[in-house]
Design a protein around this motif. Structure first.
Motif, PDB file in Angstrom:
ATOM      1  N   ILE A  55      19.291  10.416  19.870  1.00 16.25           N
ATOM      2  CA  ILE A  55      19.400  11.725  19.239  1.00 16.25           C
ATOM      3  C   ILE A  55      18.253  12.575  19.754  1.00 16.25           C
ATOM      4  N   TRP A  56      18.598  13.801  20.149  1.00 14.67           N
ATOM      5  CA  TRP A  56      17.669  14.724  20.776  1.00 14.67           C
ATOM      6  C   TRP A  56      17.495  15.966  19.921  1.00 14.67           C
ATOM      7  N   ASN A  57      16.285  16.505  19.889  1.00 14.33           N
ATOM      8  CA  ASN A  57      16.044  17.812  19.309  1.00 14.33           C
ATOM      9  C   ASN A  57      16.301  18.821  20.425  1.00 14.33           C
ATOM     10  N   VAL A  58      17.332  19.634  20.270  1.00 10.34           N
ATOM     11  CA  VAL A  58      17.750  20.547  21.334  1.00 10.34           C
ATOM     12  C   VAL A  58      16.677  21.597  21.614  1.00 10.34           C
ATOM     13  N   GLN A  59      16.129  22.184  20.574  1.00 10.91           N
ATOM     14  CA  GLN A  59      15.136  23.258  20.719  1.00 10.91           C
ATOM     15  C   GLN A  59      13.870  22.773  21.413  1.00 10.91           C
ATOM     16  N   LEU A  60      13.356  21.606  20.975  1.00 12.83           N
ATOM     17  CA  LEU A  60      12.110  21.085  21.533  1.00 12.83           C
ATOM     18  C   LEU A  60      12.310  20.289  22.818  1.00 12.83           C
ATOM     19  N   GLY A  61      13.545  19.848  23.057  1.00 14.61           N
ATOM     20  CA  GLY A  61      13.835  19.081  24.259  1.00 14.61           C
ATOM     21  C   GLY A  61      13.278  17.672  24.230  1.00 14.61           C
ATOM     22  N   ILE A  62      13.210  17.075  23.029  1.00 13.55           N
ATOM     23  CA  ILE A  62      12.621  15.739  22.913  1.00 13.55           C
ATOM     24  C   ILE A  62      13.587  14.752  22.250  1.00 13.55           C
ATOM     25  N   HIS A  63      13.393  13.482  22.586  1.00 16.15           N
ATOM     26  CA  HIS A  63      14.117  12.375  21.980  1.00 16.15           C
ATOM     27  C   HIS A  63      13.479  12.091  20.622  1.00 16.15           C
ATOM     28  N   ILE A  64      14.319  11.960  19.567  1.00 11.66           N
ATOM     29  CA  ILE A  64      13.735  11.754  18.241  1.00 11.66           C
ATOM     30  C   ILE A  64      14.226  10.496  17.516  1.00 11.66           C
ATOM     31  N   LYS A  65      15.319   9.880  17.994  1.00  8.90           N
ATOM     32  CA  LYS A  65      15.798   8.668  17.316  1.00  8.90           C
ATOM     33  C   LYS A  65      16.654   7.863  18.290  1.00  8.90           C
ATOM     34  N   SER A  66      16.625   6.527  18.124  1.00  8.87           N
ATOM     35  CA  SER A  66      17.401   5.615  18.969  1.00  8.87           C
ATOM     36  C   SER A  66      18.131   4.593  18.130  1.00  8.87           C
ATOM     37  N   PHE A  67      19.207   4.070  18.682  1.00 13.80           N
ATOM     38  CA  PHE A  67      19.924   2.944  18.094  1.00 13.80           C
ATOM     39  C   PHE A  67      20.526   2.160  19.244  1.00 13.80           C
ATOM     40  N   LYS A  68      20.445   0.827  19.179  1.00  3.89           N
ATOM     41  CA  LYS A  68      21.031  -0.043  20.207  1.00  3.89           C
ATOM     42  C   LYS A  68      22.036  -0.957  19.551  1.00  3.89           C
ATOM     43  N   GLY A  69      23.260  -0.980  20.078  1.00  8.47           N
ATOM     44  CA  GLY A  69      24.302  -1.835  19.551  1.00  8.47           C
ATOM     45  C   GLY A  69      24.876  -2.740  20.627  1.00  8.47           C
ATOM     46  N   GLU A  70      25.874  -3.528  20.250  1.00  6.90           N
ATOM     47  CA  GLU A  70      26.535  -4.455  21.175  1.00  6.90           C
ATOM     48  C   GLU A  70      27.754  -3.792  21.786  1.00  6.90           C
ATOM     49  N   GLY A  71      27.805  -3.745  23.088  1.00  6.93           N
ATOM     50  CA  GLY A  71      28.934  -3.145  23.792  1.00  6.93           C
ATOM     51  C   GLY A  71      28.629  -1.724  24.227  1.00  6.93           C
ATOM     52  N   ASP A  72      29.578  -1.142  24.940  1.00  5.53           N
ATOM     53  CA  ASP A  72      29.436   0.220  25.448  1.00  5.53           C
ATOM     54  C   ASP A  72      29.806   1.231  24.366  1.00  5.53           C
ATOM     55  N   ILE A  73      29.137   2.378  24.355  1.00  2.00           N
ATOM     56  CA  ILE A  73      29.485   3.453  23.427  1.00  2.00           C
ATOM     57  C   ILE A  73      30.420   4.420  24.138  1.00  2.00           C
ATOM     58  N   PHE A  74      31.591   4.646  23.534  1.00  2.00           N
ATOM     59  CA  PHE A  74      32.564   5.565  24.121  1.00  2.00           C
ATOM     60  C   PHE A  74      32.732   6.854  23.336  1.00  2.00           C
ATOM     61  N   GLU A  75      32.175   6.922  22.130  1.00  2.00           N
ATOM     62  CA  GLU A  75      32.296   8.145  21.332  1.00  2.00           C
ATOM     63  C   GLU A  75      31.170   8.204  20.317  1.00  2.00           C
ATOM     64  N   VAL A  76      30.623   9.406  20.126  1.00  2.00           N
ATOM     65  CA  VAL A  76      29.655   9.665  19.066  1.00  2.00           C
ATOM     66  C   VAL A  76      30.121  10.883  18.282  1.00  2.00           C
ATOM     67  N   ALA A  77      29.837  10.898  16.979  1.00  2.00           N
ATOM     68  CA  ALA A  77      30.263  12.020  16.135  1.00  2.00           C
ATOM     69  C   ALA A  77      29.338  12.131  14.929  1.00  2.00           C
ATOM     70  N   TRP A  78      29.133  13.380  14.466  1.00  2.00           N
ATOM     71  CA  TRP A  78      28.304  13.682  13.293  1.00  2.00           C
ATOM     72  C   TRP A  78      29.166  13.896  12.066  1.00  2.00           C
ATOM     73  N   ASN A  79      28.594  13.616  10.887  1.00  2.00           N
ATOM     74  CA  ASN A  79      29.252  14.050   9.659  1.00  2.00           C
ATOM     75  C   ASN A  79      28.861  15.509   9.399  1.00  2.00           C
ATOM     76  N   LYS A  80      29.612  16.180   8.540  1.00  2.00           N
ATOM     77  CA  LYS A  80      29.388  17.621   8.348  1.00  2.00           C
ATOM     78  C   LYS A  80      28.060  17.931   7.665  1.00  2.00           C
ATOM     79  N   GLU A  81      27.510  16.981   6.922  1.00  2.00           N
ATOM     80  CA  GLU A  81      26.219  17.182   6.263  1.00  2.00           C
ATOM     81  C   GLU A  81      25.036  16.980   7.207  1.00  2.00           C
ATOM     82  N   GLU A  82      25.313  16.494   8.409  1.00  2.00           N
ATOM     83  CA  GLU A  82      24.291  16.257   9.428  1.00  2.00           C
ATOM     84  C   GLU A  82      23.298  15.184   8.987  1.00  2.00           C
ATOM     85  N   THR A  83      23.791  14.192   8.250  1.00  2.00           N
ATOM     86  CA  THR A  83      22.941  13.110   7.759  1.00  2.00           C
ATOM     87  C   THR A  83      23.281  11.758   8.385  1.00  2.00           C
ATOM     88  N   ARG A  84      24.380  11.705   9.135  1.00  2.00           N
ATOM     89  CA  ARG A  84      24.807  10.447   9.763  1.00  2.00           C
ATOM     90  C   ARG A  84      25.478  10.725  11.111  1.00  2.00           C
TER      91      ARG A  84
END
Length: 105
Positions: A55-84
């Motif tokens: 997860i990146w902060n667009v304005q600052l241009g910095i990486h702010i959070k990471s997660f590593k899972g098993e397998g390849d990631i083919f899709e990412v999506a946000w919830n409307k509250e921007e909490t997950r």
């Protein structure tokens, strides 16, 4: 603003008016398959074939959070509250990552 994923492991932000690339995120170690802006547009999630979610902060241009899972990631999506952020893996797993206010700096 437009975000693109790339086989070279980069995520790029583009100015849609003049077509120029104004920011490159290059922390991924493998091809990036999915990008998604948060509902506010302040953050960008990216997922790669290495199973990395960043997860990146667009304005600052910095990486702010990471997660590593098993397998390849083919899709990412946000919830409307921007909490997950959801990450869909090739291992038939969907991981839900909490994104709290303390993560946003």
């Amino acid at each position: 603003m437009l975000a693109t994923a790339s086989f070279d492991g980069s995520v790029r932000l583009w100015n849609v008016r003049d077509g120029s690339c104004f920011r490159v995120f290059s922390k991924h170690s493998d091809s990036v398959y999915s990008v998604a802006f948060s509902p506010s547009g302040d953050f960008l999630a990216s997922g790669s074939l290495a199973g990395q979610l960043f997860i990146w902060n667009v304005q600052l241009g910095i990486h702010i959070k990471s997660f590593k899972g098993e397998g390849d990631i083919f899709e990412v999506a946000w919830n409307k509250e921007e909490t997950r952020v959801a990450a869909c893996f090739s291992s038939n797993v969907v991981s839900i990552i909490d994104f709290t206010r303390s993560d946003r700096t």
